[in-house]
Design a protein around this motif. Structure first.
Motif, mmCIF file in Angstrom:
data_model
loop_
_atom_site.group_PDB
_atom_site.id
_atom_site.type_symbol
_atom_site.label_atom_id
_atom_site.label_comp_id
_atom_site.label_asym_id
_atom_site.label_seq_id
_atom_site.Cartn_x
_atom_site.Cartn_y
_atom_site.Cartn_z
ATOM 1 N N ALA B 94 5.659 4.443 5.495
ATOM 2 C CA ALA B 94 4.770 3.291 5.603
ATOM 3 C C ALA B 94 3.805 3.246 4.416
ATOM 4 O O ALA B 94 3.567 2.183 3.834
ATOM 5 C CB ALA B 94 3.998 3.349 6.917
ATOM 6 N N VAL B 95 3.264 4.382 4.059
ATOM 7 C CA VAL B 95 2.342 4.433 2.923
ATOM 8 C C VAL B 95 3.061 3.949 1.669
ATOM 9 O O VAL B 95 2.566 3.098 0.929
ATOM 10 C CB VAL B 95 1.833 5.864 2.685
ATOM 11 C CG1 VAL B 95 1.064 5.944 1.382
ATOM 12 C CG2 VAL B 95 0.965 6.330 3.844
ATOM 13 N N SER B 97 5.590 2.080 1.292
ATOM 14 C CA SER B 97 5.970 0.678 1.219
ATOM 15 C C SER B 97 4.738 -0.199 0.953
ATOM 16 O O SER B 97 4.793 -1.162 0.195
ATOM 17 C CB SER B 97 6.729 0.294 2.490
ATOM 18 O OG SER B 97 5.999 -0.584 3.278
ATOM 19 N N ARG B 98 3.626 0.185 1.534
ATOM 20 C CA ARG B 98 2.409 -0.593 1.287
ATOM 21 C C ARG B 98 1.953 -0.442 -0.168
ATOM 22 O O ARG B 98 1.560 -1.413 -0.823
ATOM 23 C CB ARG B 98 1.307 -0.112 2.236
ATOM 24 C CG ARG B 98 0.051 -0.960 2.220
ATOM 25 C CD ARG B 98 0.342 -2.329 2.800
ATOM 26 N NE ARG B 98 -0.783 -3.253 2.608
ATOM 27 C CZ ARG B 98 -1.080 -3.840 1.463
ATOM 28 N NH1 ARG B 98 -0.343 -3.571 0.396
ATOM 29 N NH2 ARG B 98 -2.086 -4.664 1.355
ATOM 30 N N LEU B 99 1.995 0.768 -0.630
ATOM 31 C CA LEU B 99 1.549 1.063 -1.990
ATOM 32 C C LEU B 99 2.430 0.370 -3.014
ATOM 33 O O LEU B 99 1.961 -0.162 -4.026
ATOM 34 C CB LEU B 99 1.624 2.569 -2.213
ATOM 35 C CG LEU B 99 0.336 3.363 -2.347
ATOM 36 C CD1 LEU B 99 -0.829 2.686 -1.660
ATOM 37 C CD2 LEU B 99 0.512 4.776 -1.869
ATOM 38 N N GLN B 100 3.705 0.382 -2.738
ATOM 39 C CA GLN B 100 4.647 -0.180 -3.686
ATOM 40 C C GLN B 100 4.395 -1.664 -3.885
ATOM 41 O O GLN B 100 4.499 -2.170 -4.998
ATOM 42 C CB GLN B 100 6.048 0.057 -3.153
ATOM 43 C CG GLN B 100 7.120 -0.191 -4.169
ATOM 44 C CD GLN B 100 8.409 -0.518 -3.477
ATOM 45 O OE1 GLN B 100 8.917 0.254 -2.691
ATOM 46 N NE2 GLN B 100 8.942 -1.688 -3.756
ATOM 47 N N ARG B 101 4.050 -2.339 -2.793
ATOM 48 C CA ARG B 101 3.747 -3.769 -2.907
ATOM 49 C C ARG B 101 2.613 -4.024 -3.873
ATOM 50 O O ARG B 101 2.480 -5.099 -4.437
ATOM 51 C CB ARG B 101 3.375 -4.324 -1.528
ATOM 52 C CG ARG B 101 4.584 -4.747 -0.732
ATOM 53 C CD ARG B 101 4.218 -5.225 0.648
ATOM 54 N NE ARG B 101 2.990 -6.003 0.701
ATOM 55 C CZ ARG B 101 2.247 -6.156 1.798
ATOM 56 N NH1 ARG B 101 2.622 -5.562 2.914
ATOM 57 N NH2 ARG B 101 1.155 -6.877 1.781
ATOM 58 N N GLU B 102 1.769 -3.033 -4.027
ATOM 59 C CA GLU B 102 0.621 -3.208 -4.911
ATOM 60 C C GLU B 102 0.905 -2.649 -6.307
ATOM 61 O O GLU B 102 0.034 -2.604 -7.157
ATOM 62 C CB GLU B 102 -0.581 -2.492 -4.309
ATOM 63 C CG GLU B 102 -1.775 -3.361 -4.107
ATOM 64 C CD GLU B 102 -1.494 -4.528 -3.178
ATOM 65 O OE1 GLU B 102 -1.859 -5.649 -3.530
ATOM 66 O OE2 GLU B 102 -0.890 -4.327 -2.088
ATOM 67 N N GLU B 306 3.537 3.957 11.847
ATOM 68 C CA GLU B 306 3.510 3.030 10.723
ATOM 69 C C GLU B 306 2.084 2.543 10.493
ATOM 70 O O GLU B 306 1.637 2.416 9.355
ATOM 71 C CB GLU B 306 4.428 1.831 10.972
ATOM 72 C CG GLU B 306 5.892 2.111 10.672
ATOM 73 C CD GLU B 306 6.495 3.134 11.622
ATOM 74 O OE1 GLU B 306 6.134 3.118 12.829
ATOM 75 O OE2 GLU B 306 7.295 3.973 11.167
ATOM 76 N N THR B 310 0.049 2.604 7.032
ATOM 77 C CA THR B 310 -0.412 1.354 6.433
ATOM 78 C C THR B 310 -1.929 1.349 6.302
ATOM 79 O O THR B 310 -2.474 0.975 5.256
ATOM 80 C CB THR B 310 0.032 0.168 7.303
ATOM 81 O OG1 THR B 310 1.446 0.263 7.503
ATOM 82 C CG2 THR B 310 -0.291 -1.139 6.617
ATOM 83 N N ALA B 313 -3.052 3.599 3.496
ATOM 84 C CA ALA B 313 -2.797 2.989 2.192
ATOM 85 C C ALA B 313 -3.818 1.900 1.898
ATOM 86 O O ALA B 313 -4.351 1.814 0.786
ATOM 87 C CB ALA B 313 -1.386 2.413 2.165
ATOM 88 N N GLU B 314 -4.123 1.117 2.894
ATOM 89 C CA GLU B 314 -5.035 -0.002 2.650
ATOM 90 C C GLU B 314 -6.461 0.454 2.391
ATOM 91 O O GLU B 314 -7.158 -0.076 1.528
ATOM 92 C CB GLU B 314 -4.965 -0.994 3.807
ATOM 93 C CG GLU B 314 -3.748 -1.895 3.640
ATOM 94 C CD GLU B 314 -3.478 -2.788 4.834
ATOM 95 O OE1 GLU B 314 -4.214 -2.680 5.848
ATOM 96 O OE2 GLU B 314 -2.528 -3.588 4.760
#
Lengths: 357, 357
Positions: B94-95, B97-102, B306, B310, B313-314
DNA sequence: CTGAAAGCGCTAACAA
DNA sequence: TTGTTAGCGCTTTCAG
């Protein structure tokens, strides 16, 4: 992504650079560098002085600056379809630990089994100048793609095809499936269902081949309806197994070759009221808690996950080491490592029931 | 680690630099940079030209060079005790995937629950100029240590104490354990064993407190021999459970709060011939395959893994974003996020057997 | 608004 | 053997 410079803490000591070391040791920058890296001739006296100064100042080289200069990063990338898959999770741990001993850092990424996502990540990693890449199976395999990126980078494939010259580590899924199938045949089964992960990937392909080979050995014809290669999603295997178990001429055994497939099949047997192993025999893959502790304990095709990770890391390390020659690297790299599986017999297999259901 | 420059492939196109873009666009280097980053005044005409040129040349900035210049890397580090622990594995996914978006990359490491190893890795990551750190529980917790490194870096703690001002994400293990315990008390159990992970870590501490609180509510005295806080190793919990089950005044229920603890306890019940739930009731944690598919299915304290990843990461992203101010960051960072657990009732709990064994 | 120039920390040529 | 110098590719003053 923001790239603002990080404001340093007011009373935080500025980073010690190799300049400081050189000054403290009373030598020039270049000499300090050569001494620290033993990359050129340095007098004994200078070497001592530099080392002393470095220690005194607690100097640590800046990897970023080194990267910029050398084109090398000390980072390797690892890409698998799903980091949360316990099989991969254990492999990754092994890779990390081996790499760490060599001073490398590991960046990881998830391809979600998508070619596009994989290429995106590879590109990202490449731009970040990773020194090497470890790639797991992904969607339809493209050995050509691997060959291409391996011209520029050290690449090792895990359970994935990689042209003639590619290096990698492969588990012998062919033999694993073959042995499991033979075992069931010996028990008297002839209607054996094979449920495996995506046939577009090497492991799935090999397993299907192994299964066919075993049946062929015994002269048993393959019933294509018994071969299900899906995307190892639990719900899919559940409904597949359900359909199979409810059919007129149902299979008397299942080989479940995918992390989450066993769960689906187990649920299906439960729902249809078939008992294991009296009504239906089961073999699975990946020796986790579930197969070990389930009642009855499930016979498993298992292999050494740590060895996969360690081998992958070591091959990569070697490939990076000889990286100079990558340009003219037509000479075959070391043969791919092959690991063999082991059939762990437990309580989930028995002769098929005498009467047809 | 070798730092030799990578020899480039003879007929490989050299990297496209911002220089090339500037030249192609007919502007100066500085203007190109400002245009690309929108970091300063640029005429509309110049902007267009630069963007066109960049696209035409497929220009991509070099993150390494950016790092060197800005002190920022676009990489965050994540450290947990064991990457292969399925709970962490899912959080990590989950981390990532969130990080990758950024646009961030994630480097991971294993602390093996050792303070020394953790400090080593933190140091390594710091030198590599990671922009932020996500840290899971590790050995004895040192909030002071976290505070210290957080002065220099964005840090978020997962299930780990972090001084007054620290930001993090916590699962409410107190309430989880408390509810589970109440549930068993309601069923009539009074001799309830608690087997949990290391009490030196936050989750273990909270669980023990929750357990005590529930017993206290009902006026049941705590039998200290029933509280086992070990290092969640399966064999340890196996022998612990074995001893407990063989004792004169054995517990009638077990709360198994650690990934591998359930396995050990299950083996112990099997070996001693106690049936679940008739002879002994079971509650576990971490909703994996085993508790779902075991017969009987195991009642579980579960939570949203998840969401943990998430959220972590946020929070980190936000902390990095406001990184300028880190130096003067005495203002409290956002309250730690708290996630609550849920008791999933299944078939593994029943009233205690009338007669003592 | 733009261009020139400095320099992040390091390594590797080259000259002495 | 050593010191000096030129960059790696980029961002960011600072003059114009």
């Amino acid at each position: 992504m923001s790239r603002r410079p990080r404001t340093s803490h007011p009373d935080m000591p500025a980073r010690v650079t190799i300049r400081d070391v050189a000054r403290a040791a009373g030598v020039s920058l270049g000499t300090a560098s050569r001494a620290l890296n033993r990359s050129g001739p340095v007098s004994e006296a200078a070497l001592q002085a530099v080392e002393r100064a470095a220690k005194a100042l607690a100097y640590a080289p800046d990897p970023i600056a080194q990267s910029l200069r050398t084109g090398t990063s000390g980072v390797v990338g690892l890409l698998v379809s799903d980091l949360a898959n316990p099989l991969y999770a254990r492999i990754i741990t092994a890779v990390e630990s081996r790499l760490q001993r060599e001073g490398y850092a590991m960046v990881v990424g998830n391809t979600h089994n998508s070619k596009a996502q994989e290429e995106l990540m590879v590109d990202l990693f490449r731009r970040r100048r990773v020194d090497g890449l470890i790639l797991g199976p992904c969607e339809v395999e493209r050995a050509a793609y691997l060959e291409e990126i391996s011209r520029e980078l050290a690449v090792v494939a895990m359970d994935r095809d990689f042209g003639a010259s590619g290096s990698g580590v492969h588990v012998d899924h062919f033999r694993g499936a073959c042995e499991a199938c033979r075992y069931l045949l010996d028990l008297g089964h002839t209607r054996i269902a094979l449920m495996t992960s995506d046939a577009a990937l090497r492991p799935g392909r090999e397993r299907i081949d192994g299964y066919r080979a075993a049946l062929a050995e015994r002269g048993v014809a393959v019933d294509e309806t018994l071969v299900r290669a899906s995307r190892s999603a639990m719900d899919l295997s559940f409904s597949d197994a359900l359909a199979l178990l409810s059919a007129r001429n149902r299979p008397t055994a299942f080989i479940c070759l995918g992390t989450r497939i066993l769960s689906g099949v187990l649920q299906a047997t439960r729902q249809t009221g078939h008992r294991v192993p009296d009504d239906v025999s089961l073999v699975c893959v990946g020796d986790g808690d579930l197969p070990q502790l389930y009642s009855p304990a499930i016979t498993t095709i298992s292999w050494d996950l740590e060895a996969v990770g360690t081998a992958a890391a070591e091959i990569l390390l070697r490939a990076i080491g000889s990286g100079e020659d990558r340009a003219k690297a037509t000479e075959p790299r070391g043969q791919p490592v092959r690991l063999t599986t082991q059939l762990v017999m437990r309580e989930s297999c028995a002769p098929p029931p005498a009467s047809k259901t």
